[in-house]
Write a protein that holds these residues in place. Structure first.
Motif, PDB file in Angstrom:
ATOM      1  N   PHE A  20       6.432   2.527  24.535  1.00  0.00           N
ATOM      2  CA  PHE A  20       7.228   2.728  25.751  1.00  0.00           C
ATOM      3  C   PHE A  20       6.835   3.961  26.566  1.00  0.00           C
ATOM      4  CE2 PHE A  20       9.848   0.052  23.082  1.00  0.00           C
ATOM      5  CZ  PHE A  20      10.248  -0.918  23.981  1.00  0.00           C
ATOM      6  N   GLN A  21       6.244   4.949  25.941  1.00  0.00           N
ATOM      7  CA  GLN A  21       5.882   6.204  26.600  1.00  0.00           C
ATOM      8  C   GLN A  21       7.091   6.762  27.350  1.00  0.00           C
ATOM      9  OE1 GLN A  21       2.578   4.504  28.537  1.00  0.00           O
ATOM     10  NE2 GLN A  21       1.362   4.491  26.674  1.00  0.00           N
ATOM     11  N   ASN A  22       7.092   6.771  28.680  1.00  0.00           N
ATOM     12  CA  ASN A  22       8.213   7.337  29.450  1.00  0.00           C
ATOM     13  C   ASN A  22       9.121   6.274  30.074  1.00  0.00           C
ATOM     14  OD1 ASN A  22       7.504  10.017  28.937  1.00  0.00           O
ATOM     15  ND2 ASN A  22       6.001   9.988  30.582  1.00  0.00           N
ATOM     16  N   ILE A  23       9.053   5.055  29.599  1.00  0.00           N
ATOM     17  CA  ILE A  23       9.878   3.972  30.134  1.00  0.00           C
ATOM     18  C   ILE A  23      11.165   3.881  29.308  1.00  0.00           C
ATOM     19  CG2 ILE A  23       9.987   1.479  30.556  1.00  0.00           C
ATOM     20  CD1 ILE A  23       6.910   1.619  30.945  1.00  0.00           C
ATOM     21  N   HIS A  24      12.308   3.789  29.994  1.00  0.00           N
ATOM     22  CA  HIS A  24      13.602   3.840  29.313  1.00  0.00           C
ATOM     23  C   HIS A  24      14.308   2.495  29.220  1.00  0.00           C
ATOM     24  CE1 HIS A  24      13.314   8.167  29.182  1.00  0.00           C
ATOM     25  NE2 HIS A  24      12.967   8.145  30.459  1.00  0.00           N
ATOM     26  N   TYR A  25      13.635   1.428  29.686  1.00  0.00           N
ATOM     27  CA  TYR A  25      14.219   0.091  29.613  1.00  0.00           C
ATOM     28  C   TYR A  25      13.231  -0.862  28.963  1.00  0.00           C
ATOM     29  CZ  TYR A  25      17.982   1.648  32.627  1.00  0.00           C
ATOM     30  OH  TYR A  25      19.061   2.319  33.123  1.00  0.00           O
ATOM     31  N   ALA A  26      13.792  -1.846  28.259  1.00  0.00           N
ATOM     32  CA  ALA A  26      12.956  -2.825  27.559  1.00  0.00           C
ATOM     33  C   ALA A  26      13.388  -4.229  27.928  1.00  0.00           C
ATOM     34  CB  ALA A  26      13.094  -2.636  26.053  1.00  0.00           C
ATOM     35  N   TYR A  27      12.415  -5.141  27.920  1.00  0.00           N
ATOM     36  CA  TYR A  27      12.709  -6.561  27.989  1.00  0.00           C
ATOM     37  C   TYR A  27      12.785  -7.059  26.553  1.00  0.00           C
ATOM     38  CZ  TYR A  27      11.648  -7.073  32.991  1.00  0.00           C
ATOM     39  OH  TYR A  27      11.649  -6.999  34.364  1.00  0.00           O
ATOM     40  N   LYS A  32      13.175 -18.389  19.124  1.00  0.00           N
ATOM     41  CA  LYS A  32      13.925 -19.115  18.092  1.00  0.00           C
ATOM     42  C   LYS A  32      13.011 -19.797  17.070  1.00  0.00           C
ATOM     43  CE  LYS A  32      18.217 -21.481  17.921  1.00  0.00           C
ATOM     44  NZ  LYS A  32      19.359 -21.693  18.789  1.00  0.00           N
ATOM     45  N   ALA A  33      11.930 -20.410  17.526  1.00  0.00           N
ATOM     46  CA  ALA A  33      11.033 -21.153  16.629  1.00  0.00           C
ATOM     47  C   ALA A  33      10.449 -20.268  15.537  1.00  0.00           C
ATOM     48  CB  ALA A  33       9.917 -21.808  17.428  1.00  0.00           C
ATOM     49  N   GLN A  34      10.160 -19.013  15.861  1.00  0.00           N
ATOM     50  CA  GLN A  34       9.587 -18.086  14.876  1.00  0.00           C
ATOM     51  C   GLN A  34      10.640 -17.150  14.278  1.00  0.00           C
ATOM     52  OE1 GLN A  34       8.092 -17.626  18.248  1.00  0.00           O
ATOM     53  NE2 GLN A  34       6.729 -19.344  17.919  1.00  0.00           N
ATOM     54  N   ASN A  35      11.888 -17.244  14.762  1.00  0.00           N
ATOM     55  CA  ASN A  35      12.954 -16.333  14.351  1.00  0.00           C
ATOM     56  C   ASN A  35      12.520 -14.881  14.555  1.00  0.00           C
ATOM     57  OD1 ASN A  35      15.538 -15.685  13.386  1.00  0.00           O
ATOM     58  ND2 ASN A  35      14.780 -15.454  11.297  1.00  0.00           N
ATOM     59  N   ARG A  36      11.971 -14.621  15.747  1.00  0.00           N
ATOM     60  CA  ARG A  36      11.473 -13.281  16.070  1.00  0.00           C
ATOM     61  C   ARG A  36      12.126 -12.742  17.336  1.00  0.00           C
ATOM     62  NH1 ARG A  36       4.946 -13.588  15.555  1.00  0.00           N
ATOM     63  NH2 ARG A  36       4.834 -13.373  13.312  1.00  0.00           N
ATOM     64  N   LEU A  37      12.344 -11.447  17.313  1.00  0.00           N
ATOM     65  CA  LEU A  37      12.778 -10.731  18.500  1.00  0.00           C
ATOM     66  C   LEU A  37      11.535 -10.092  19.101  1.00  0.00           C
ATOM     67  CD1 LEU A  37      15.604 -10.357  19.663  1.00  0.00           C
ATOM     68  CD2 LEU A  37      15.696  -8.152  18.520  1.00  0.00           C
ATOM     69  N   LEU A  38      11.329 -10.295  20.384  1.00  0.00           N
ATOM     70  CA  LEU A  38      10.167  -9.748  21.074  1.00  0.00           C
ATOM     71  C   LEU A  38      10.644  -8.673  22.034  1.00  0.00           C
ATOM     72  CD1 LEU A  38       8.492 -13.172  21.910  1.00  0.00           C
ATOM     73  CD2 LEU A  38       8.039 -11.701  19.933  1.00  0.00           C
ATOM     74  N   ILE A  39      10.050  -7.487  21.932  1.00  0.00           N
ATOM     75  CA  ILE A  39      10.475  -6.346  22.745  1.00  0.00           C
ATOM     76  C   ILE A  39       9.254  -5.727  23.407  1.00  0.00           C
ATOM     77  CG2 ILE A  39      11.611  -4.087  22.722  1.00  0.00           C
ATOM     78  CD1 ILE A  39      13.073  -4.981  20.168  1.00  0.00           C
ATOM     79  N   SER A  44       5.947  -4.604  31.712  1.00  0.00           N
ATOM     80  CA  SER A  44       5.125  -5.755  31.308  1.00  0.00           C
ATOM     81  C   SER A  44       5.464  -6.979  32.150  1.00  0.00           C
ATOM     82  CB  SER A  44       5.337  -6.071  29.826  1.00  0.00           C
ATOM     83  OG  SER A  44       4.933  -5.001  29.033  1.00  0.00           O
ATOM     84  N   LYS A  45       4.731  -7.161  33.227  1.00  0.00           N
ATOM     85  CA  LYS A  45       4.981  -8.274  34.157  1.00  0.00           C
ATOM     86  C   LYS A  45       4.693  -9.634  33.513  1.00  0.00           C
ATOM     87  CE  LYS A  45       5.920  -5.308  37.352  1.00  0.00           C
ATOM     88  NZ  LYS A  45       7.220  -4.711  37.211  1.00  0.00           N
ATOM     89  N   MET A  50       6.297 -15.413  30.844  1.00  0.00           N
ATOM     90  CA  MET A  50       6.220 -16.246  29.640  1.00  0.00           C
ATOM     91  C   MET A  50       7.576 -16.527  29.001  1.00  0.00           C
ATOM     92  SD  MET A  50       2.721 -15.165  27.734  1.00  0.00           S
ATOM     93  CE  MET A  50       3.013 -16.473  26.584  1.00  0.00           C
ATOM     94  N   TYR A  51       8.507 -15.601  29.149  1.00  0.00           N
ATOM     95  CA  TYR A  51       9.824 -15.710  28.508  1.00  0.00           C
ATOM     96  C   TYR A  51      10.904 -15.522  29.569  1.00  0.00           C
ATOM     97  CZ  TYR A  51       6.958 -14.933  24.385  1.00  0.00           C
ATOM     98  OH  TYR A  51       5.991 -15.041  23.418  1.00  0.00           O
ATOM     99  N   GLU A  52      12.124 -15.709  29.182  1.00  0.00           N
ATOM    100  CA  GLU A  52      13.260 -15.384  30.047  1.00  0.00           C
ATOM    101  C   GLU A  52      13.993 -14.223  29.385  1.00  0.00           C
ATOM    102  OE1 GLU A  52      15.653 -18.774  30.951  1.00  0.00           O
ATOM    103  OE2 GLU A  52      13.908 -19.989  31.467  1.00  0.00           O
ATOM    104  N   PRO A  53      13.433 -13.015  29.522  1.00  0.00           N
ATOM    105  CA  PRO A  53      13.986 -11.884  28.786  1.00  0.00           C
ATOM    106  C   PRO A  53      15.245 -11.303  29.433  1.00  0.00           C
ATOM    107  CG  PRO A  53      12.179 -11.124  30.135  1.00  0.00           C
ATOM    108  CD  PRO A  53      12.270 -12.618  30.317  1.00  0.00           C
ATOM    109  N   THR A  54      15.942 -10.523  28.640  1.00  0.00           N
ATOM    110  CA  THR A  54      17.074  -9.744  29.105  1.00  0.00           C
ATOM    111  C   THR A  54      16.637  -8.287  29.097  1.00  0.00           C
ATOM    112  OG1 THR A  54      18.556 -11.329  28.045  1.00  0.00           O
ATOM    113  CG2 THR A  54      19.510  -9.218  28.679  1.00  0.00           C
ATOM    114  N   GLN A  55      17.078  -7.537  30.098  1.00  0.00           N
ATOM    115  CA  GLN A  55      16.713  -6.122  30.159  1.00  0.00           C
ATOM    116  C   GLN A  55      17.760  -5.298  29.419  1.00  0.00           C
ATOM    117  OE1 GLN A  55      15.259  -4.607  33.942  1.00  0.00           O
ATOM    118  NE2 GLN A  55      16.476  -2.776  33.659  1.00  0.00           N
ATOM    119  N   PHE A  56      17.274  -4.353  28.584  1.00  0.00           N
ATOM    120  CA  PHE A  56      18.154  -3.492  27.819  1.00  0.00           C
ATOM    121  C   PHE A  56      17.738  -2.030  27.997  1.00  0.00           C
ATOM    122  CE2 PHE A  56      18.591  -7.481  25.570  1.00  0.00           C
ATOM    123  CZ  PHE A  56      19.906  -7.496  25.164  1.00  0.00           C
ATOM    124  N   LEU A  57      18.711  -1.143  27.886  1.00  0.00           N
ATOM    125  CA  LEU A  57      18.458   0.289  27.909  1.00  0.00           C
ATOM    126  C   LEU A  57      18.023   0.744  26.521  1.00  0.00           C
ATOM    127  CD1 LEU A  57      18.746   3.151  29.220  1.00  0.00           C
ATOM    128  CD2 LEU A  57      21.122   3.111  28.418  1.00  0.00           C
TER     129      LEU A  57
END
Length: 102
Positions: A20-27, A32-39, A44-45, A50-57
């Protein structure tokens, strides 16, 4: 180290500084198919295409630079075990992606 604690994904400062370096928000997206959380950082445009992510602090955990992400709604919506535990993960440095096995 990556862990689930109190419905938060906790990220060690070594991972945070690398990805993340100096970035304070994550997608965040749940694959579900892999039972994985991708962050990934919000810079990252490609991830949005590719996904329908949610933005989190990325919340500060301590003075060392550890961060956490509140993922309770993802856990509940996908019926994922909420028990506190360490999590297996992989960092893809080329794309600044963290893959977390749930």
């Amino acid at each position: 180290m990556v862990a689930l604690k109190a419905s938060h994904i906790q990220l060690d400062n070594s991972i945070v500084s690398k990805v993340f370096q100096n970035i304070h928000y994550a997608y965040v997206a749940y694959a579900k198919a892999q039972n994985r959380l991708l962050i990934t950082p919000v810079s990252s445009k490609w991830f949005v295409k590719m996904y329908e992510p949610t933005q989190f602090l990325l919340k500060d955990k301590n003075l060392k630079g550890d961060k956490s992400i509140a993922v309770r709604e993802i856990l509940i919506d996908n019926n994922i075990e909420q028990q506190d535990r360490p999590l297996n993960f992989e960092v893809v440095e080329k794309t600044n992606l963290i893959k977390i096995q749930l």
